[in-house]
Write a protein that holds these residues in place. Structure first.
Motif, PDB file in Angstrom:
ATOM      1  N   LEU A  17       0.834  -1.199   0.000  1.00  0.00           N
ATOM      2  CA  LEU A  17       0.000   0.000   0.000  1.00  0.00           C
ATOM      3  C   LEU A  17       0.871   1.253   0.000  1.00  0.00           C
ATOM      4  N   GLU A  18       1.914   1.257   0.802  1.00  0.00           N
ATOM      5  CA  GLU A  18       2.837   2.397   0.837  1.00  0.00           C
ATOM      6  C   GLU A  18       3.500   2.612  -0.515  1.00  0.00           C
ATOM      7  N   GLU A  19       3.855   1.523  -1.200  1.00  0.00           N
ATOM      8  CA  GLU A  19       4.469   1.633  -2.525  1.00  0.00           C
ATOM      9  C   GLU A  19       3.500   2.264  -3.519  1.00  0.00           C
ATOM     10  N   VAL A  20       2.241   1.844  -3.465  1.00  0.00           N
ATOM     11  CA  VAL A  20       1.221   2.397  -4.355  1.00  0.00           C
ATOM     12  C   VAL A  20       1.064   3.895  -4.099  1.00  0.00           C
ATOM     13  N   VAL A  21       0.984   4.277  -2.840  1.00  0.00           N
ATOM     14  CA  VAL A  21       0.809   5.685  -2.486  1.00  0.00           C
ATOM     15  C   VAL A  21       1.996   6.506  -2.971  1.00  0.00           C
ATOM     16  N   GLU A  22       3.206   6.006  -2.757  1.00  0.00           N
ATOM     17  CA  GLU A  22       4.409   6.734  -3.196  1.00  0.00           C
ATOM     18  C   GLU A  22       4.394   6.954  -4.704  1.00  0.00           C
ATOM     19  N   LYS A  23       4.057   5.908  -5.476  1.00  0.00           N
ATOM     20  CA  LYS A  23       4.044   6.032  -6.930  1.00  0.00           C
ATOM     21  C   LYS A  23       2.976   7.026  -7.387  1.00  0.00           C
ATOM     22  N   LEU A  24       1.815   6.983  -6.746  1.00  0.00           N
ATOM     23  CA  LEU A  24       0.756   7.920  -7.120  1.00  0.00           C
ATOM     24  C   LEU A  24       1.120   9.344  -6.748  1.00  0.00           C
ATOM     25  N   GLU A  25       1.814   9.522  -5.620  1.00  0.00           N
ATOM     26  CA  GLU A  25       2.229  10.866  -5.205  1.00  0.00           C
ATOM     27  C   GLU A  25       3.261  11.460  -6.141  1.00  0.00           C
ATOM     28  N   GLU A  26       4.086  10.608  -6.781  1.00  0.00           N
ATOM     29  CA  GLU A  26       5.086  11.101  -7.722  1.00  0.00           C
ATOM     30  C   GLU A  26       4.421  11.780  -8.914  1.00  0.00           C
ATOM     31  N   LEU A  31      -2.798   8.034 -16.642  1.00  0.00           N
ATOM     32  CA  LEU A  31      -4.108   8.041 -16.008  1.00  0.00           C
ATOM     33  C   LEU A  31      -4.683   6.641 -15.825  1.00  0.00           C
ATOM     34  N   GLU A  32      -4.698   5.824 -16.845  1.00  0.00           N
ATOM     35  CA  GLU A  32      -5.275   4.476 -16.745  1.00  0.00           C
ATOM     36  C   GLU A  32      -4.538   3.640 -15.703  1.00  0.00           C
ATOM     37  N   GLU A  33      -3.231   3.741 -15.700  1.00  0.00           N
ATOM     38  CA  GLU A  33      -2.434   3.009 -14.716  1.00  0.00           C
ATOM     39  C   GLU A  33      -2.684   3.557 -13.306  1.00  0.00           C
ATOM     40  N   ALA A  34      -2.836   4.863 -13.201  1.00  0.00           N
ATOM     41  CA  ALA A  34      -3.110   5.483 -11.904  1.00  0.00           C
ATOM     42  C   ALA A  34      -4.444   5.007 -11.344  1.00  0.00           C
ATOM     43  N   ILE A  35      -5.434   4.862 -12.205  1.00  0.00           N
ATOM     44  CA  ILE A  35      -6.741   4.375 -11.760  1.00  0.00           C
ATOM     45  C   ILE A  35      -6.621   2.947 -11.244  1.00  0.00           C
ATOM     46  N   GLN A  36      -5.887   2.115 -11.965  1.00  0.00           N
ATOM     47  CA  GLN A  36      -5.682   0.727 -11.529  1.00  0.00           C
ATOM     48  C   GLN A  36      -4.910   0.681 -10.214  1.00  0.00           C
ATOM     49  N   MET A  37      -3.915   1.524 -10.096  1.00  0.00           N
ATOM     50  CA  MET A  37      -3.117   1.565  -8.862  1.00  0.00           C
ATOM     51  C   MET A  37      -3.967   2.050  -7.696  1.00  0.00           C
ATOM     52  N   MET A  42      -6.948   0.840  -2.745  1.00  0.00           N
ATOM     53  CA  MET A  42      -8.195   0.741  -1.991  1.00  0.00           C
ATOM     54  C   MET A  42      -8.433  -0.686  -1.512  1.00  0.00           C
ATOM     55  N   ASP A  43      -8.143  -1.665  -2.363  1.00  0.00           N
ATOM     56  CA  ASP A  43      -8.284  -3.075  -1.966  1.00  0.00           C
ATOM     57  C   ASP A  43      -7.343  -3.409  -0.816  1.00  0.00           C
ATOM     58  N   LEU A  44      -6.104  -2.952  -0.908  1.00  0.00           N
ATOM     59  CA  LEU A  44      -5.134  -3.208   0.159  1.00  0.00           C
ATOM     60  C   LEU A  44      -5.545  -2.516   1.447  1.00  0.00           C
ATOM     61  N   SER A  45      -6.044  -1.292   1.329  1.00  0.00           N
ATOM     62  CA  SER A  45      -6.492  -0.561   2.505  1.00  0.00           C
ATOM     63  C   SER A  45      -7.651  -1.285   3.187  1.00  0.00           C
ATOM     64  N   LYS A  46      -8.596  -1.749   2.407  1.00  0.00           N
ATOM     65  CA  LYS A  46      -9.745  -2.489   2.949  1.00  0.00           C
ATOM     66  C   LYS A  46      -9.272  -3.773   3.638  1.00  0.00           C
ATOM     67  N   TYR A  47      -8.367  -4.490   3.005  1.00  0.00           N
ATOM     68  CA  TYR A  47      -7.822  -5.724   3.575  1.00  0.00           C
ATOM     69  C   TYR A  47      -7.153  -5.440   4.925  1.00  0.00           C
ATOM     70  N   CYS A  48      -6.324  -4.421   4.982  1.00  0.00           N
ATOM     71  CA  CYS A  48      -5.627  -4.072   6.224  1.00  0.00           C
ATOM     72  C   CYS A  48      -6.624  -3.657   7.305  1.00  0.00           C
ATOM     73  N   HIS A  49      -7.619  -2.880   6.930  1.00  0.00           N
ATOM     74  CA  HIS A  49      -8.630  -2.441   7.889  1.00  0.00           C
ATOM     75  C   HIS A  49      -9.383  -3.640   8.468  1.00  0.00           C
TER      76      HIS A  49
END
Length: 81
Positions: A17-26, A31-37, A42-49
């Motif tokens: 999840l941290e890796e995804v956030v870092e890449k999106l923040e860069e 756009l299409e890849e950003a939506i998938q990421m 969101m899936d990882l966040s839900k799983y962790c929650h």
């Protein structure tokens, strides 16, 4: 929750999840890849929650002296003024 998430530990999911956030923040992601990421994040966040909620529920239960499960309740101390 995807089957892939079922096979990772909480710590691994958080790291991903941290890796995804870092890449999106860069901001250098198409756009299409950003939506998938974002969806993956969101899936990882839900799983962790959900994992945290499960652990929290387990922590709320303790064994009493008779070996029976007892729900732990925390009462706030009342202070007299």
């Amino acid at each position: 929750m995807s089957e892939q998430n079922e096979q990772v530990t909480f710590e691994e999911a958080m790291e991903r999840l941290e890796e995804v956030v870092e890449k999106l923040e860069e901001g250098d992601v198409p756009l299409e890849e950003a939506i998938q990421m974002f969806q993956r994040g969101m899936d990882l966040s839900k799983y962790c929650h959900e994992r945290l909620k499960k652990v929290e529920a387990q922590m709320d239960q303790i064994l009493n002296e008779d070996g029976e499960i007892e729900i732990l309740t925390i009462e706030e101390e009342q202070t007299s003024e």
